[in-house]
Design an enzyme around this catalytic site. Structure first.
Site, PDB file in Angstrom:
ATOM      1  N   GLU A 169      -7.321  18.905 -19.917  1.00  0.00           N
ATOM      2  CA  GLU A 169      -6.077  18.415 -20.507  1.00  0.00           C
ATOM      3  C   GLU A 169      -5.881  16.908 -20.405  1.00  0.00           C
ATOM      4  O   GLU A 169      -4.982  16.442 -19.686  1.00  0.00           O
ATOM      5  CB  GLU A 169      -4.876  19.138 -19.872  1.00  0.00           C
ATOM      6  N   GLU A 351      -6.934  28.630 -20.168  1.00  0.00           N
ATOM      7  CA  GLU A 351      -5.696  28.875 -19.419  1.00  0.00           C
ATOM      8  C   GLU A 351      -4.679  29.530 -20.338  1.00  0.00           C
ATOM      9  O   GLU A 351      -4.526  29.119 -21.483  1.00  0.00           O
ATOM     10  CB  GLU A 351      -5.050  27.577 -18.900  1.00  0.00           C
TER      11      GLU A 351
HETATM   12  C1  FCB Z   1      -1.650  23.330 -17.071  1.00  0.00           C
HETATM   13  C2  FCB Z   1      -2.532  22.834 -15.948  1.00  0.00           C
HETATM   14  C3  FCB Z   1      -2.630  23.769 -14.780  1.00  0.00           C
HETATM   15  C4  FCB Z   1      -1.302  24.426 -14.478  1.00  0.00           C
HETATM   16  C5  FCB Z   1      -0.698  25.023 -15.719  1.00  0.00           C
HETATM   17  C6  FCB Z   1       0.598  25.735 -15.499  1.00  0.00           C
HETATM   18  O1  FCB Z   1      -1.177  22.250 -17.786  1.00  0.00           O
HETATM   19  O2  FCB Z   1      -3.829  22.601 -16.426  1.00  0.00           O
HETATM   20  O3  FCB Z   1      -3.148  23.046 -13.697  1.00  0.00           O
HETATM   21  O4  FCB Z   1      -0.473  23.529 -13.864  1.00  0.00           O
HETATM   22  O5  FCB Z   1      -0.513  24.028 -16.677  1.00  0.00           O
END
Ligand code: FCB
Length: 442
Positions: A169, A351
């Site tokens: 990210e 994620e």
């Molecule tokens: C993302 C991050 C991760 C976590 C989630 C909720 O942006 O990559 O580390 O904090 O959000």
């Protein structure tokens, strides 16, 4: 209780990979011989972290990693996504810190012994503080330091790693860290944000060929997050606002990877225009074996007299405990739209998950909202695949509750509950459903 997907779904096939994800600073604890990172400094600065906490202990994973790998294995997942702490494995003089390296070797060997594929991210935001002191991501030199770190650590860990991601990210590191200051290092200027973002992408591009050379068998790529932008109304002005927001927060980080350019609104940056050297885009636009996509929520925008766009908080929508709207359709829309815009490599959802105010009662955590969230988002991925998107895997964020950055320990994202006083782990119902879904698939 388990997740239900159509029997003909690609997610039902054993070749579709399921995993759980974490990140170094959020779980490891233990400074030991690790150098300070920008998040240590940020946590020590008053009023930056909601609960005043820090990463000194976190989930004590540095000490409990064998138990944690056994826990991961008990979920039956195919893969575990983790990140390496740069300040744990590199001394300030640029040599490897063997004590830190040995930890990751032991962890990766433990995963291998359980037949779990390791998806390793090199940079999940814990920049060594000594590099921040020299300008951090505002300095072009940091991108070259990152490439050196990538070189040394990939040689040291070698074929223990199934997949390497350069960055997690860059939007968060660049924008949240250097433009609006809600993440470390807490700087606040549009010019900083844009420059840091450029150097992050440059760091990615410099590291890619090195990883490829050192680890020819590994899948190599990058992880980007997306918060799809929707217009408040159908008016042309609101639609334009959403488009500009999408360029600024989302396309900014993916377009250079494929099109060797920033979005059109780059031309309007004025004094915030970053320095870009000739050849930078050629470095950044490396071929990718995979693209990691992180998705949580969407955002809604309207036109604004003063700014390009104005974010609107819709009333009466369902939100998770961190205030993010639950809107799974945006996940499908996102994947399909990226597929239309870019020549994408295979996609891994690196994620996806939900914060909830979980309570442990009689040894159980009944996290119905998270169960529903996963059910809906797995279906959204299935829909995208049916519309032609090549998604090959899915990681739940997160394996376990952990240090949620500026929110400290107040927000729980785990499919496993962590009691921070005893370090006891308890699989929540969403996690049991994940386990059962993966198992019935086999
Ligand atoms: C993302 C991050 C991760 C976590 C989630 C909720 O942006 O990559 O580390 O904090 O959000």
């Amino acid at each position: 209780m388990t997740y239900k997907l159509p029997t003909d779904s690609r997610l039902q096939q054993p070749s579709f990979l399921f995993g759980v994800a974490t990140a170094s600073f959020q779980i490891e604890g233990a400074r030991d011989s690790r150098l300070a990172c920008i998040w240590d400094t940020f946590c020590a600065t008053p009023d930056k972290i909601r609960d005043g906490s820090n990463g000194f202990v976190a989930c004590d994973h540095l000490r409990l990693f064998r138990e944690d790998v056994a826990l991961i294995a008990s979920l039956g997942v195919d893969a575990y996504r983790l990140s390496i702490s740069w300040p744990r494995v590199m001394h300030a003089d640029g040599s490897l810190n063997q004590q830190g390296v040995d930890f990751y070797i032991a962890l990766l060997d433990e995963l291998k012994a359980h037949n779990i594929k390791a998806f390793v991210t090199l940079y999940h935001w814990d920049l060594p503080q000594h590099l921040e002191d020299k300008g951090g991501w505002l300095s072009r030199e940091t991108a070259y330091k990152f490439a050196e770190y990538a070189d040394k650590i990939s040689l040291a860990l070698g074929d223990r790693v199934y997949s390497w991601a350069t960055l997690n990210e860059p939007f968060c590191s660049g924008y949240l860290g250097y433009e609006v200051g809600i993440h470390a290092p807490g700087l606040k200027s549009k010019a900083y944000g844009r420059q840091a973002s450029h150097h992050l992408l440059l760091a990615h591009g410099l590291a890619m060929p090195i990883l490829r050379k050192n680890c020819p068998q590994a899948l190599i790529g990058i992880v980007l997050n997306f918060t799809p932008a929707y217009p408040l109304t159908d008016s042309a002005a609101d639609k334009r606002a959403a488009e500009l927001a999408d360029e600024y927060f989302n396309q900014w980080y993916i377009k250079p990877l494929f099109d060797k350019a920033y979005p059109d609104s780059f031309a309007n940056l004025g004094e915030a225009t970053p320095t870009i050297l000739a050849g930078d885009f050629a470095i950044i636009a490396q071929p990718l074996d995979f693209l990691g996509i992180n998705f949580y929520t969407r955002a809604v925008y309207q036109a604004d007299a003063e700014a390009d766009f104005q974010q609107v908080d819709l009333p009466d929508v369902v939100r998770t405990d961190i205030g993010w709207e639950i809107y799974p359709q945006a996940f499908t829309d996102l994947l399909v739209s990226l597929q239309q815009k870019y020549p994408l490599p295979p996609i891994y959802i690196t994620e996806n998950g939900c914060a909830a105010a979980d309570i442990l009662t009689n040894g159980e955590v009944a996290d119905q909202m998270r169960l529903d969230y996963y059910q809906q988002h797995l279906l959204a991925v299935d829909q995208a695949i049916r519309q032609g998107v090549d998604v090959q895997g899915y990681f739940a964020w997160s394996l376990m509750d952990n240090f949620e950055w500026a929110e400290g320990y107040s927000k729980r994202f785990g499919i496993v509950y962590v009691d921070y006083t005893t370090q006891q782990r308890v699989i929540k119902q969403s996690g049991l459903a994940y386990r059962d879904f993966i198992q019935q698939r086999r």
